[in-house]
Design a protein around this motif. Structure first.
Motif, PDB file in Angstrom:
ATOM      1  N   ARG A 105       5.991  -2.181  -5.922  1.00 26.60           N
ATOM      2  CA  ARG A 105       5.182  -1.063  -5.420  1.00 26.60           C
ATOM      3  C   ARG A 105       4.364  -1.525  -4.229  1.00 26.60           C
ATOM      4  NH1 ARG A 105       4.670  -0.822 -10.958  1.00 26.60           N
ATOM      5  NH2 ARG A 105       2.701  -1.942 -11.010  1.00 26.60           N
ATOM      6  N   MET A 106       3.988  -0.568  -3.371  1.00 24.55           N
ATOM      7  CA  MET A 106       3.026  -0.850  -2.317  1.00 24.55           C
ATOM      8  C   MET A 106       2.129   0.370  -2.154  1.00 24.55           C
ATOM      9  SD  MET A 106       5.197  -0.672   1.258  1.00 24.55           S
ATOM     10  CE  MET A 106       6.067   0.812   1.773  1.00 24.55           C
ATOM     11  N   TYR A 107       0.998   0.159  -1.478  1.00 29.10           N
ATOM     12  CA  TYR A 107      -0.021   1.193  -1.352  1.00 29.10           C
ATOM     13  C   TYR A 107      -0.358   1.395   0.125  1.00 29.10           C
ATOM     14  CZ  TYR A 107      -0.238   0.550  -6.327  1.00 29.10           C
ATOM     15  OH  TYR A 107       0.117   0.463  -7.653  1.00 29.10           O
TER      16      TYR A 107
ATOM     17  N   TYR B  42      -1.486   6.491  -0.866  1.00 32.15           N
ATOM     18  CA  TYR B  42      -0.167   6.669  -1.461  1.00 32.15           C
ATOM     19  C   TYR B  42       0.260   5.431  -2.262  1.00 32.15           C
ATOM     20  CZ  TYR B  42      -0.106  10.087   2.345  1.00 32.15           C
ATOM     21  OH  TYR B  42      -0.425  11.085   3.218  1.00 32.15           O
ATOM     22  N   GLU B  43       0.787   5.674  -3.428  1.00 29.04           N
ATOM     23  CA  GLU B  43       1.478   4.634  -4.179  1.00 29.04           C
ATOM     24  C   GLU B  43       2.970   4.861  -3.985  1.00 29.04           C
ATOM     25  OE1 GLU B  43       0.703   2.888  -8.432  1.00 29.04           O
ATOM     26  OE2 GLU B  43       2.108   4.545  -8.638  1.00 29.04           O
TER      27      GLU B  43
ATOM     28  N   LEU C 203      -1.419  -3.457   0.240  1.00 30.62           N
ATOM     29  CA  LEU C 203      -2.098  -2.223   0.631  1.00 30.62           C
ATOM     30  C   LEU C 203      -2.158  -2.241   2.148  1.00 30.62           C
ATOM     31  CD1 LEU C 203      -5.147  -0.418  -0.836  1.00 30.62           C
ATOM     32  CD2 LEU C 203      -5.047  -0.841   1.617  1.00 30.62           C
ATOM     33  N   PHE C 204      -1.674  -1.182   2.784  1.00 26.54           N
ATOM     34  CA  PHE C 204      -1.634  -1.141   4.238  1.00 26.54           C
ATOM     35  C   PHE C 204      -2.338   0.120   4.708  1.00 26.54           C
ATOM     36  CE2 PHE C 204       0.102  -0.412   8.455  1.00 26.54           C
ATOM     37  CZ  PHE C 204       0.081  -1.700   8.998  1.00 26.54           C
ATOM     38  N   ALA C 205      -3.393  -0.047   5.515  1.00 25.15           N
ATOM     39  CA  ALA C 205      -4.177   1.070   6.028  1.00 25.15           C
ATOM     40  C   ALA C 205      -3.959   1.194   7.533  1.00 25.15           C
ATOM     41  CB  ALA C 205      -5.663   0.881   5.731  1.00 25.15           C
ATOM     42  N   MET C 206      -3.791   2.417   7.994  1.00 19.99           N
ATOM     43  CA  MET C 206      -3.454   2.631   9.399  1.00 19.99           C
ATOM     44  C   MET C 206      -4.062   3.946   9.872  1.00 19.99           C
ATOM     45  SD  MET C 206       0.401   2.738  10.950  1.00 19.99           S
ATOM     46  CE  MET C 206       0.783   3.496  12.540  1.00 19.99           C
TER      47      MET C 206
END
Length: 232
Positions: free
Chosen positions: A89-91, A105-106, A228-231
């Protein structure tokens, strides 16, 4: 009457190439024997073998996450592979979206499905409290959100925020996350009642605040070693 049949074998299966038969003839006295027509046998070119296409699941088949965010996150999985030990999984966080919308988002990398949540941004990123994050920082006391790739570092408990998920920033834009206490935690200003009353979520000091109800499944599933990747 004579019946003749020719066959052509391709890839282990019999393919009927041609079939001719001679009609019965009556030869009159003194007449030349009738000649049978020659029917050419068609040549069938061999077909190349077709290999079954092997592929993984379609990630986000309904297009819930914007494409460039998904692509950047998938690239970050490879860039930071030594820190991202779990690939199930990634977030993702889309800071282009309004705070009242689902933007956390998961992503299930094994099944392809996406689950969406709401999350707050830092008050320093939105000083006018418009509901949109407009600037980002990695500096202490900026109270801004930070963008880039993080690794989840497991469930924790704090005296101020209670249950939470720790994060380690992996890039120059967020590598002070531990020092700044940037975590995922529950907050009243991220609950549905606050959104219904105010029309947007409240602001954090840079943390990814979520509703108390959403924190429970996220805290259990995020664990440690996931992206976890924020953009923006």
């Amino acid at each position: 009457m004579r019946l003749s049949r020719r066959g052509l074998i391709l890839g282990g299966s019999a393919l009927l190439a041609g079939c001719t038969s001679a009609a019965s003839t009556v030869q009159l006295a003194g007449a030349a024997p009738a000649s049978l027509p020659i029917v050419p046998v068609p040549t069938v070119a061999p077909q190349p073998a077709t290999l079954a296409k092997v592929s993984g699941p379609v990630i986000d088949p309904h297009g819930i996450v914007r494409q460039d965010l998904m692509e950047r996150a998938q690239a970050a999985l490879d860039t930071h592979g030594h820190k991202i030990s779990k690939r199930d999984r990634m977030y993702l966080v889309d800071f282009q979206k309004f705070s009242g919308e689902d933007r956390f988002y998961e992503v299930d990398l094994e099944g392809g499905w996406v689950t969406a949540y709401r999350t707050s941004h830092g008050r320093g990123s939105d000083p006018a409290h418009s509901g949109f994050a407009q600037r980002f920082s990695n500096q202490m006391d900026s109270h801004m959100s930070s963008i880039g790739a993080y690794a989840t570092a497991g469930a924790s408990w704090g005296s101020q925020q209670g249950p939470n998920v720790l994060l380690d920033g992996l890039e120059y834009s967020n590598n002070r996350a531990r020092e700044r206490a940037i975590i995922i935690h529950g907050a009243d200003y991220a609950d549905p009642a606050f959104l219904a009353r105010e029309g947007k979520l409240g602001r954090s000091y840079g943390c990814f605040s979520v509703s108390h109800a959403d924190l429970a499944p996220l805290r259990e599933r995020m664990g440690d070693g996931r992206l976890l990747f924020a953009m923006a």
